[in-house]
Design an enzyme around this catalytic site. Structure first.
Site, PDB file in Angstrom:
ATOM      1  N   ASP A  69      13.598  -2.402  26.100  1.00 21.00           N
ATOM      2  CA  ASP A  69      14.702  -3.135  25.450  1.00 21.00           C
ATOM      3  C   ASP A  69      15.104  -4.347  26.284  1.00 21.00           C
ATOM      4  O   ASP A  69      15.164  -4.278  27.513  1.00 21.00           O
ATOM      5  CB  ASP A  69      15.940  -2.230  25.307  1.00 21.00           C
ATOM      6  CG  ASP A  69      15.955  -1.470  24.001  1.00 21.00           C
ATOM      7  OD1 ASP A  69      15.092  -1.740  23.144  1.00 21.00           O
ATOM      8  OD2 ASP A  69      16.839  -0.609  23.836  1.00 21.00           O
TER       9      ASP A  69
ATOM     10  N   ASN B  27       0.830  -1.215   0.000  1.00 24.77           N
ATOM     11  CA  ASN B  27       0.000   0.000   0.000  1.00 24.77           C
ATOM     12  C   ASN B  27       0.864   1.265   0.000  1.00 24.77           C
ATOM     13  O   ASN B  27       0.329   2.371   0.061  1.00 24.77           O
ATOM     14  CB  ASN B  27      -0.980   0.011   1.184  1.00 24.77           C
ATOM     15  CG  ASN B  27      -0.268   0.119   2.522  1.00 24.77           C
ATOM     16  OD1 ASN B  27       0.952   0.134   2.584  1.00 24.77           O
ATOM     17  ND2 ASN B  27      -1.045   0.176   3.592  1.00 24.77           N
TER      18      ASN B  27
ATOM     19  N   LEU C 242      18.924   0.967  15.137  1.00 25.41           N
ATOM     20  CA  LEU C 242      20.309   1.404  15.333  1.00 25.41           C
ATOM     21  C   LEU C 242      21.018   1.801  14.036  1.00 25.41           C
ATOM     22  O   LEU C 242      21.599   2.883  13.944  1.00 25.41           O
ATOM     23  CB  LEU C 242      21.079   0.275  16.049  1.00 25.41           C
ATOM     24  CG  LEU C 242      22.539   0.564  16.353  1.00 25.41           C
ATOM     25  CD1 LEU C 242      22.688   1.768  17.274  1.00 25.41           C
ATOM     26  CD2 LEU C 242      23.211  -0.663  16.971  1.00 25.41           C
TER      27      LEU C 242
ATOM     28  N   TYR D 134       2.956  -4.709  18.930  1.00 19.40           N
ATOM     29  CA  TYR D 134       3.599  -5.189  17.704  1.00 19.40           C
ATOM     30  C   TYR D 134       4.047  -6.643  17.872  1.00 19.40           C
ATOM     31  O   TYR D 134       3.746  -7.512  17.047  1.00 19.40           O
ATOM     32  CB  TYR D 134       4.805  -4.293  17.349  1.00 19.40           C
ATOM     33  CG  TYR D 134       5.802  -4.986  16.463  1.00 19.40           C
ATOM     34  CD1 TYR D 134       5.557  -5.131  15.097  1.00 19.40           C
ATOM     35  CD2 TYR D 134       6.971  -5.540  16.993  1.00 19.40           C
ATOM     36  CE1 TYR D 134       6.457  -5.813  14.294  1.00 19.40           C
ATOM     37  CE2 TYR D 134       7.870  -6.212  16.189  1.00 19.40           C
ATOM     38  CZ  TYR D 134       7.614  -6.353  14.845  1.00 19.40           C
ATOM     39  OH  TYR D 134       8.497  -7.029  14.056  1.00 19.40           O
TER      40      TYR D 134
ATOM     41  N   LYS E 284       2.809 -10.522  16.114  1.00 23.24           N
ATOM     42  CA  LYS E 284       3.631 -11.608  15.530  1.00 23.24           C
ATOM     43  C   LYS E 284       3.271 -12.941  16.192  1.00 23.24           C
ATOM     44  O   LYS E 284       3.121 -13.970  15.526  1.00 23.24           O
ATOM     45  CB  LYS E 284       5.126 -11.309  15.710  1.00 23.24           C
ATOM     46  CG  LYS E 284       5.628 -10.125  14.896  1.00 23.24           C
ATOM     47  CD  LYS E 284       5.537 -10.373  13.389  1.00 23.24           C
ATOM     48  CE  LYS E 284       5.954  -9.181  12.566  1.00 23.24           C
ATOM     49  NZ  LYS E 284       5.623  -9.290  11.139  1.00 23.24           N
TER      50      LYS E 284
ATOM     51  N   SER F 290       9.288 -12.774  14.090  1.00 22.72           N
ATOM     52  CA  SER F 290      10.363 -12.024  14.738  1.00 22.72           C
ATOM     53  C   SER F 290      10.852 -12.740  15.992  1.00 22.72           C
ATOM     54  O   SER F 290      10.071 -13.398  16.689  1.00 22.72           O
ATOM     55  CB  SER F 290       9.823 -10.647  15.121  1.00 22.72           C
ATOM     56  OG  SER F 290      10.688 -10.002  16.019  1.00 22.72           O
TER      57      SER F 290
ATOM     58  N   THR G 129      11.287 -11.362  18.521  1.00 28.33           N
ATOM     59  CA  THR G 129      10.607 -10.697  19.637  1.00 28.33           C
ATOM     60  C   THR G 129       9.687 -11.677  20.381  1.00 28.33           C
ATOM     61  O   THR G 129       9.406 -11.486  21.565  1.00 28.33           O
ATOM     62  CB  THR G 129       9.833  -9.446  19.133  1.00 28.33           C
ATOM     63  OG1 THR G 129       9.471  -8.666  20.239  1.00 28.33           O
ATOM     64  CG2 THR G 129       8.596  -9.789  18.344  1.00 28.33           C
TER      65      THR G 129
HETATM   66  N1  UFG Z   1      19.943   1.454  19.968  1.00 30.65           N
HETATM   67  C1  UFG Z   1      20.678   2.527  20.428  1.00 30.65           C
HETATM   68  N2  UFG Z   1      20.426   3.754  19.894  1.00 30.65           N
HETATM   69  C2  UFG Z   1      19.506   3.958  18.915  1.00 30.65           C
HETATM   70  C3  UFG Z   1      18.764   2.847  18.429  1.00 30.65           C
HETATM   71  C4  UFG Z   1      19.006   1.610  18.989  1.00 30.65           C
HETATM   72  O1  UFG Z   1      21.524   2.383  21.335  1.00 30.65           O
HETATM   73  O2  UFG Z   1      19.317   5.101  18.488  1.00 30.65           O
HETATM   74  C5  UFG Z   1      20.198   0.123  20.544  1.00 30.65           C
HETATM   75  C6  UFG Z   1      18.967  -0.468  21.214  1.00 30.65           C
HETATM   76  O3  UFG Z   1      18.849  -0.010  22.533  1.00 30.65           O
HETATM   77  C7  UFG Z   1      19.247  -1.953  21.068  1.00 30.65           C
HETATM   78  C8  UFG Z   1      20.034  -2.060  19.763  1.00 30.65           C
HETATM   79  O4  UFG Z   1      20.523  -0.753  19.505  1.00 30.65           O
HETATM   80  O5  UFG Z   1      20.083  -2.372  22.109  1.00 30.65           O
HETATM   81  C9  UFG Z   1      19.156  -2.483  18.602  1.00 30.65           C
HETATM   82  O6  UFG Z   1      18.017  -1.647  18.544  1.00 30.65           O
HETATM   83  P1  UFG Z   1      17.031  -1.642  17.284  1.00 30.65           P
HETATM   84  O7  UFG Z   1      15.981  -0.622  17.588  1.00 30.65           O
HETATM   85  O8  UFG Z   1      17.798  -1.480  16.036  1.00 30.65           O
HETATM   86  O9  UFG Z   1      16.438  -3.103  17.281  1.00 30.65           O
HETATM   87  P2  UFG Z   1      15.624  -3.891  18.416  1.00 30.65           P
HETATM   88  O10 UFG Z   1      16.444  -5.078  18.771  1.00 30.65           O
HETATM   89  O11 UFG Z   1      15.192  -3.014  19.504  1.00 30.65           O
HETATM   90  O12 UFG Z   1      14.307  -4.251  17.607  1.00 30.65           O
HETATM   91  C10 UFG Z   1      14.350  -5.166  16.546  1.00 30.65           C
HETATM   92  C11 UFG Z   1      13.265  -4.835  15.528  1.00 30.65           C
HETATM   93  C12 UFG Z   1      11.906  -5.052  16.133  1.00 30.65           C
HETATM   94  C13 UFG Z   1      11.803  -6.406  16.762  1.00 30.65           C
HETATM   95  C14 UFG Z   1      12.931  -6.640  17.709  1.00 30.65           C
HETATM   96  C15 UFG Z   1      12.946  -8.044  18.210  1.00 30.65           C
HETATM   97  O13 UFG Z   1      13.379  -3.490  15.108  1.00 30.65           O
HETATM   98  O14 UFG Z   1      10.955  -4.965  15.085  1.00 30.65           O
HETATM   99  O15 UFG Z   1      14.181  -6.428  17.059  1.00 30.65           O
HETATM  100  O16 UFG Z   1      13.832  -8.211  19.265  1.00 30.65           O
HETATM  101  F1  UFG Z   1      10.646  -6.512  17.465  1.00 30.65           F
END
Ligand code: UFG
Length: 338
Positions: free
Chosen positions: A298, A33, A202, A151, A155, A126, A128
């Site tokens: 987190d 979409n 990240l 979210y 899943k 995921s 997650t």
């Molecule tokens: N982080 C930072 N600074 C930022 C962004 C992230 O330090 O600006 C850290 C987070 O705290 C985490 C790591 O980088 O420790 C990874 O963070 P992400 O946001 O990139 O990824 P997540 O592991 O939080 O989330 C991802 C997917 C989600 C999913 C999840 C499952 O984005 O969709 O994994 O564990 F649900």
């Protein structure tokens, strides 16, 4: 030529998956979409493979619209279902938006698969669903826990909906792929991640900081129980991840079990600081960052045991972390130029 339908096929993981299916000789029909992607992604795909996929701008939660596509393409051998909202924080603020879209979308996809007798589904799940596991690395037998966000819950619920539907139908088979953290871009830098607004994840935050769009990266917490105190994830190259969908469809076509789940990661955890160091050393870019408090919700650390996918799907992540972060940087430079 065998045909597959890919929902969410102009999105980040979806677009890389379209490329891998085309490279493997499949005809691809994309449904998206464009709520979190742009039509130009199709040109990016075409510039890599020489083929523009058939495209429908349709919302998978719109029952009638979706049926027209399935009717037209009932000769498809499989559906790869990505189309869903994916922002963890937003899902906490607007849970009904997530339940409506992510659940209704899958229900519509499954209903059409049954009606038009398309027997194979690969579902985008995921890690997650595991929450913070007690034992690392995480195998597929690790218990699925209560989700930390709406979210994550979509899943979990979607995996359950798939199992119930398979149990009640004769011809439907499915594989759920539980992704760890996809990063990077296609080596051509013609497709990659296009976050809307301020990135949550990240890698896009790192590349946008390095290019000057953001002032500095906030590292969320350095007091975790990990070797350098920052949180650990299993970062997998998006093209490696995309290839896992092709082998999953091939397994479904070769009479796999009716439902299987696979972890898709590298099998190796990296801390936030390790990612920053890999980015700086592989691109030569210095990154501004500061340590701030932990981000709510987190988990501390998670990485995959990928032996099931290695053995049964004969699939393994191949692209190194350095190459992957470099590909994200090449993509960011190209996006900012255009
Ligand atoms: N982080 C930072 N600074 C930022 C962004 C992230 O330090 O600006 C850290 C987070 O705290 C985490 C790591 O980088 O420790 C990874 O963070 P992400 O946001 O990139 O990824 P997540 O592991 O939080 O989330 C991802 C997917 C989600 C999913 C999840 C499952 O984005 O969709 O994994 O564990 F649900």
């Amino acid at each position: 030529m065998q045909k597959v339908i890919i929902t969410g096929g102009t999105g980040y993981i979806g677009s890389h998956t379209v490329v891998e299916f085309q490279n493997a000789g499949f005809e691809v029909v994309v449904i998206d979409n464009l709520s979190n992607s742009v039509i130009e992604v199709l040109t990016g795909i075409e510039s890599i493979t020489g083929i523009r996929p058939i495209f429908y701008q349709i919302d998978v939660s719109e029952t009638k619209d979706l049926e027209t596509v399935f009717k037209d393409h009932k000769d498809a051998v499989a559906v790869i279902h990505f189309a869903a909202y994916k922002a963890v924080g937003e899902s906490v603020k607007e849970p009904l938006k997530y339940y409506q879209n992510n659940i209704q979308g899958l229900v519509n996809v499954l209903s059409n698969m049954i009606k038009y007798d398309i027997p194979n589904l690969v579902f985008s799940s995921s890690c997650t669903v595991y929450g913070q596991p007690e034992k690392l690395p995480v195998t597929e037998d690790t218990p699925v826990v209560k989700a930390e966000s709406p979210y994550g819950n979509t899943k979990k619920i979607n995996e359950e909906i798939i199992v119930d539907t398979i149990n009640s139908s004769e011809n439907l088979n499915a594989i759920s792929l539980r992704y760890f953290n996809p990063i990077g871009a296609h080596i051509s830098a013609n497709i990659g991640e296009l976050p809307l607004g301020v990135p949550n994840n990240l890698l896009p935050y790192i590349t946008q900081t390095a290019i000057g769009l953001r002032k500095e990266l906030s590292v969320f917490g350095d007091d975790y129980n990990t070797p350098d105190g920052t949180a650990i994830r299993d970062y997998i190259n998006v093209c490696d991840l995309a290839k896992a969908h092709v082998v999953a469809v091939k397994r479904l076509l070769n009479n796999a079990l009716r439902y299987e789940v696979f972890n898709i990661g590298t099998g190796k955890g990296s801390s936030v600081m390790e990612i920053i160091n890999a980015f700086e050393s592989s691109t030569g870019q210095k990154l501004n960052y500061k340590i701030v408090d932990r981000r709510a919700g987190d988990i501390e650390q998670v990485w995959a045991d990928t032996s099931k996918a290695n053995k049964i799907l004969c699939w393994k992540a191949e692209i190194s972390l350095d190459e992957t972060v470099k590909s994200a940087w090449e993509w960011e430079k190209k996006v900012q130029k255009s």
